[in-house]
Design a protein around this motif. Structure first.
Motif, short mmCIF file in Angstrom:
data_model
loop_
_atom_site.label_atom_id
_atom_site.label_comp_id
_atom_site.label_asym_id
_atom_site.label_seq_id
_atom_site.Cartn_x
_atom_site.Cartn_y
_atom_site.Cartn_z
N ALA A 144 1.13 -0.90 -0.08
CA ALA A 144 0.13 0.33 -0.16
C ALA A 144 0.38 1.22 -0.34
CB ALA A 144 -1.13 0.47 1.03
N ILE A 145 1.71 0.63 0.47
CA ILE A 145 2.73 2.63 0.34
C ILE A 145 3.27 2.82 -0.28
CG2 ILE A 145 4.98 2.88 1.08
CD1 ILE A 145 4.76 1.78 3.90
N LEU A 146 3.92 1.21 -1.94
CA LEU A 146 4.26 1.78 -3.61
C LEU A 146 3.24 1.90 -3.96
CD1 LEU A 146 6.10 1.15 -5.62
CD2 LEU A 146 5.65 -1.00 -5.59
N ALA A 147 1.83 1.69 -3.52
CA ALA A 147 1.22 2.09 -4.53
C ALA A 147 0.59 3.35 -4.24
CB ALA A 147 -0.60 1.39 -3.94
N ALA A 148 0.41 3.64 -2.68
CA ALA A 148 0.77 5.13 -2.02
C ALA A 148 2.05 6.53 -3.23
CB ALA A 148 0.89 6.00 -0.87
N GLY A 149 2.96 5.69 -3.08
CA GLY A 149 3.96 6.44 -3.90
C GLY A 149 3.80 7.17 -5.39
N MET A 150 3.53 5.59 -6.32
CA MET A 150 2.67 5.73 -7.79
C MET A 150 1.83 7.19 -7.51
SD MET A 150 2.92 1.39 -8.59
CE MET A 150 2.11 2.02 -9.63
N ALA A 151 1.32 7.31 -7.00
CA ALA A 151 -0.50 8.01 -6.63
C ALA A 151 -0.07 9.53 -6.56
CB ALA A 151 -1.12 8.01 -5.93
N VAL B 10 8.65 6.33 0.69
CA VAL B 10 8.86 4.86 -0.43
C VAL B 10 9.53 3.75 0.02
CG1 VAL B 10 7.06 3.96 -1.78
CG2 VAL B 10 6.36 6.03 -1.05
N ALA B 11 10.68 4.33 -1.29
CA ALA B 11 12.12 2.87 -1.70
C ALA B 11 12.64 2.74 -0.34
CB ALA B 11 13.11 4.20 -1.87
N GLN B 12 12.72 3.40 1.55
CA GLN B 12 12.93 2.87 2.20
C GLN B 12 12.20 1.64 2.52
OE1 GLN B 12 13.76 6.45 4.89
NE2 GLN B 12 16.05 5.23 5.51
N ALA B 13 10.87 2.03 2.98
CA ALA B 13 9.85 1.76 3.15
C ALA B 13 9.91 0.27 2.35
CB ALA B 13 8.74 1.99 3.37
N CYS B 14 9.53 0.41 0.84
CA CYS B 14 9.44 -0.87 0.05
C CYS B 14 10.62 -1.65 -0.27
CB CYS B 14 8.82 -0.38 -0.69
SG CYS B 14 7.33 -0.21 -0.87
N GLY B 15 11.81 -1.18 0.55
CA GLY B 15 13.45 -2.03 0.15
C GLY B 15 13.22 -2.45 -1.77
N ILE B 16 13.47 -0.65 -2.63
CA ILE B 16 13.23 -1.14 -3.31
C ILE B 16 13.56 0.86 -3.90
CG2 ILE B 16 11.62 -2.67 -4.23
CD1 ILE B 16 9.75 -0.17 -5.16
N GLY B 17 14.25 0.59 -5.79
CA GLY B 17 14.77 2.32 -5.18
C GLY B 17 13.61 2.50 -6.46
N ALA B 18 14.66 4.22 -4.82
CA ALA B 18 13.20 5.42 -5.46
C ALA B 18 12.99 5.60 -7.43
CB ALA B 18 13.99 6.71 -5.20
N GLN B 19 13.95 5.31 -7.94
CA GLN B 19 13.90 5.64 -9.28
C GLN B 19 12.65 4.63 -9.57
OE1 GLN B 19 14.12 7.56 -11.96
NE2 GLN B 19 14.42 8.76 -10.39
N THR B 20 12.60 3.49 -9.16
CA THR B 20 11.21 2.49 -9.53
C THR B 20 9.93 3.04 -9.22
OG1 THR B 20 13.00 0.58 -8.96
CG2 THR B 20 11.07 -0.12 -9.38
N VAL B 21 10.54 3.16 -7.99
CA VAL B 21 9.20 3.65 -8.22
C VAL B 21 8.28 4.99 -9.12
CG1 VAL B 21 7.77 5.32 -6.09
CG2 VAL B 21 9.59 4.23 -4.99
#
Ligand code: MGD
Ligand code: MGD
Ligand code: SF4
Ligand code: MO
Length: 647
Positions: free
Chosen positions: A222-229, A265-276
């Motif tokens: 849900a955090i990744l989705a919030a980041g995309m929004a 988001v990147a920090q919470a999801c363990g992925i890259g900010a650019q990916t978001v």
């Protein structure tokens, strides 16, 4: 003289694909089942679980006679009795319970062991007629159901997916759990180069076939989705007219996602900010894009946050405007499955029990449950906190009846076990939860041994329980016919095999603007150890088939997947026998050290039985008595320690 014929039927299992099959019968024995070639979803193939379904029917350990318990509950000691003895003693005990405690002390318990309307719902006629408990809730997809009840659209005709340009497989292992849906993705790729992205903490066989795999930290979707929004709104990529037509709280939602910058988001999801950022841009630019989501990410106390944020994202992209676009978690043919259970037979209001909380219902409600009948479910294995479920089932003052094909962990706790027919031996009509076809199942052979269909069991028990409405005399075909929509006769369905019954395609742009996008907390529970994921196995269907030799051999022994960093910290080695434990219990598995799972989480695939002891890795002995606000059991909010087994 030898005889051969074929019979049109279908798979009864709890799977999005509901395949149509052709059973080949030689000299009265089913020799094979084959996927129906002309069925638009099945297209001639079944799956690795079911392609020898007849082996289940003819299995040497199949239950063929009624049984009565002859040892302590759970011991598995039973003696053979006649149907008359079994039915009379059930009627006697149920009647005594009603006389002493009222009908609210009688609990039915069923789920989707068979999705056939007769097998699933016929016994409910008895409980409704008696005014006993009824059920609400879901063990699976309850968060989605909660959002759907609020008006969020959660699916469309999956055959449209061949028109999608951008597909996010979000927490779904399609090639294992509903592989027929992959055909549409393949088509979308071949037709117009659709891009396919998989978001999963594990590199599954599905992830390996996608254009991109985003290995997300579990529970942070849900955090990744919030980041995309956030990115879509900040960069002016959102279809605001469309979102405004559907949402009651777009401003609140914009405020809520403003805090979720790509970096956070990147920090919470363990992925890259650019990916978001890239994911948001690609998703917004595609016409259309689809979010194709699964069940596991709903299985947390924040399950609704996941589904709600995906729904909001699909609206924000305006993707519902185009065929092949929107959100897909679930869709079903338009027919009235529950009509088979005849809730109208109830003499008055019924006590309602959450079917996903059997442990609670048997150990902690007042007034207590005194009589239980279980069918199409194996709660001692599949419900959360199954130690508690088993303590409830072990109660001496509880009278339990289980209808089954096999002596499951649950059946071992029964006072009376009744042998049920399999899909090759009874008539049924089966819906679907991943497409729009309603499918018929004609019996290929007569029932083996003394097995009976659930319709027959209902008809035999009703008079013994003093129930005499005409509904208790209906044949299995009549029970099934009650679910069909106007204009479709059972005769037509039997002749054709299946019928597409599409509900109208959701058109959220028509409003009203009442949907809620904001409000749920997207942050996962704080970790208290390694997070244990228990997703579906390739060769079992939940706990079904875990007793079948071919499927067991193919699945192998229970394995715990762990990232090399975690194994390093804990000093554990690949192949070692490990104990996985928390305050509720301990189970054992062989460690598989691999970067196919993210650090911080471990995976135990499969719903194993307690017998044989060497493979008794019962994941739900570790899962908590915890549910989301919408009633979803939080299977994946399980935290464990892992250590080597030395002795
Ligand atoms: N072979 C097989 N097929 C089945 C079943 C089966 O047991 N075996 N069961 C049937 C049933 S009842 C159902 S409900 C469906 C379910 O079908 P799916 O939804 O495909 O299955 P799940 O195992 O629930 O989870 C899918 C994926 O979600 C991942 N996952 C776990 N936690 C998270 C998370 O927090 N975030 C994200 N993004 N991903 C996560 C898991 O690693 C898994 O690969 O399958 C049906 N089909
Ligand atoms: N830890 C953990 N637990 C989970 C899950 C998870 O991912 N992780 N997944 C959850 C999900 S999504 C689901 S849907 C549930 C599934 O839970 P269940 O619906 O209980 O599924 P099964 O384990 O397949 O058990 C179904 C039982 O029904 C029996 N059966 C089949 N056909 C018939 C019939 O015609 N008549 C009768 N009487 N019996 C029949 C089968 O033999 C089998 O024992 O499990 C849930 N539990
Ligand atoms: S389990 Fe699913 S994929 Fe396999 S045969 Fe049944 S409906 Fe088809
Ligand atoms: Mo499920």
């Amino acid at each position: 003289m030898s005889t051969s014929n074929t019979v049109k039927g279908c798979c009864p299992l709890d799977c999005q694909d509901t395949c149509a099959w052709v059973a080949h019968v030689d000299d009265g024995r089913v020799t094979k089942v084959q996927g129906a070639a002309e069925h638009p979803i099945t297209r001639g193939v079944l799956c690795a679980k079911v392609n020898d379904y007849q082996a289940r029917t003819y299995a040497p350990d199949r239950l063929l006679h009624p049984l009565r318990r002859s040892g302590p509950k759970g011991s598995g000691n039973f003696e053979r009795i006649t149907w008359d003895e079994a039915l009379d003693s059930i009627a006697e005990r149920f009647t005594a319970i009603i006389d002493e405690h009222g009908p609210g002390a009688l609990l039915p318990m069923f789920y989707l062991g068979s999705m056939g309307v007769v097998q699933r719902h016929a016994p409910m006629r008895l409980f409704n007629g008696l005014g006993a408990c009824r059920l609400h809730g879901e063990v699976c997809g309850a968060s989605m159901s909660a959002l759907y009840a609020e008006g969020h659209p959660v699916g469309f005709d999956p055959e449209e997916m061949a028109q999608s340009r951008y597909i996010i497989l979000w927490g779904i292992n399609m090639l294992s759990t509903c592989h027929h849906h992959w055909q549409f993705i393949k088509e979308a790729r071949e037709r117009h180069g659709a891009r396919v992205v998989c978001i999963d903490p594990r590199r599954t066989r599905t992830a390996a076939q996608c254009d991109e795999h985003i290995a997300i930290r579990p529970g942070s979707d849900a955090i990744l989705a919030a980041g995309m929004a956030h990115v879509m709104l900040a960069e002016g990529l959102a279809d605001l007219d469309f979102a405004r037509a559907t949402a009651a709280d777009l401003d609140d939602f914009s405020g809520q996602v403003a805090a979720w910058t790509p970096e956070r988001v990147a920090q919470a999801c363990g992925i890259g900010a650019q990916t978001v950022v890239r994911l948001a841009r690609e998703f917004a630019a595609a016409r259309p894009a689809v979010l194709r989501a699964g069940v596991a990410p709903q299985q947390t106390v924040r399950g609704e946050a996941f589904v709600r944020s995906l729904s909001a994202l699909a609206m924000l992209g305006g993707h519902w405007k185009h065929r092949g676009g929107g959100l897909f978690i679930f869709d079903a043919p338009a027919f009235d499955e529950f009509a088979a259970g005849r809730s109208d037979l109830a003499p008055g209001p019924q006590r309602s029990i959450d079917l996903s909380a059997l442990g609670q219902a048997l150990t902690d409600i007042d007034p207590p449950i005194k009589g239980l009948m279980v069918w199409c479910m194996n709660p001692a294995v599949i419900q959360v906190d199954s130690g508690r479920v088993r303590r409830g089932l072990a109660r001496e003052d509880l009278f339990t009846v289980v209808l089954e094909h096999f002596m499951t962990d649950t059946a071992r706790y029964a006072d009376i076990v009744l042998p049920a027919t399999t899909q090759l031996e009874h008539f049924d009509v089966v819906g679907a939860w991943g497409h729009h076809y309603l499918t018929v199942n004609n019996p290929a052979i007569a029932p083996l041994g003394e097995t009976k269909s659930h319709g027959e069991i209902m008809r035999l028990l009703a008079p013994r329980l003093g129930l005499d409405h005409a509904a208790f005399n209906e044949s299995d075909e009549e029970i099934a016919a009650a679910t069909l929509p106007d204009g479709l006769s059972l005769g037509d369905l039997k002749r054709d095999g299946w019928k597409k019954l599409s509900p109208p395609r959701p058109d959220p742009s028509q409003g009203p603007a009442v949907l809620r996008f904001a409000g749920d907390d997207p942050t996962p529970l704080p970790t208290g150890g390694l997070r244990l994921l228990t997703p579906k196995s390739h060769y079992f269907l939940n706990s079904s088939f875990a007793n079948m030799p071919r499927q067991r051999k193919a699945q192998g022994a229970p394995v715990l997947e762990m990232h090399p960093d975690d194994a390093g910290c804990l000093g554990l080695e690949n192949g070692q026998l490990v104990a996985i434990s928390n305050q509720r219990g301990e189970v054992r598995a062989n460690l598989q050290v691999s970067d196919t799972i993210v650090a911080g989480a471990v995976t135990l695939v499969g719903k194993w039985w307690s017998e044989p002891a060497e493979t008794a890795a019962l994941a739900n002995m570790l899962t908590p008595s915890l549910w989301s606000a919408g009633g979803q059991p939080a299977y994946n909010d399980t935290f464990v320690s892992v250590e080597a087994v030395t002795a």
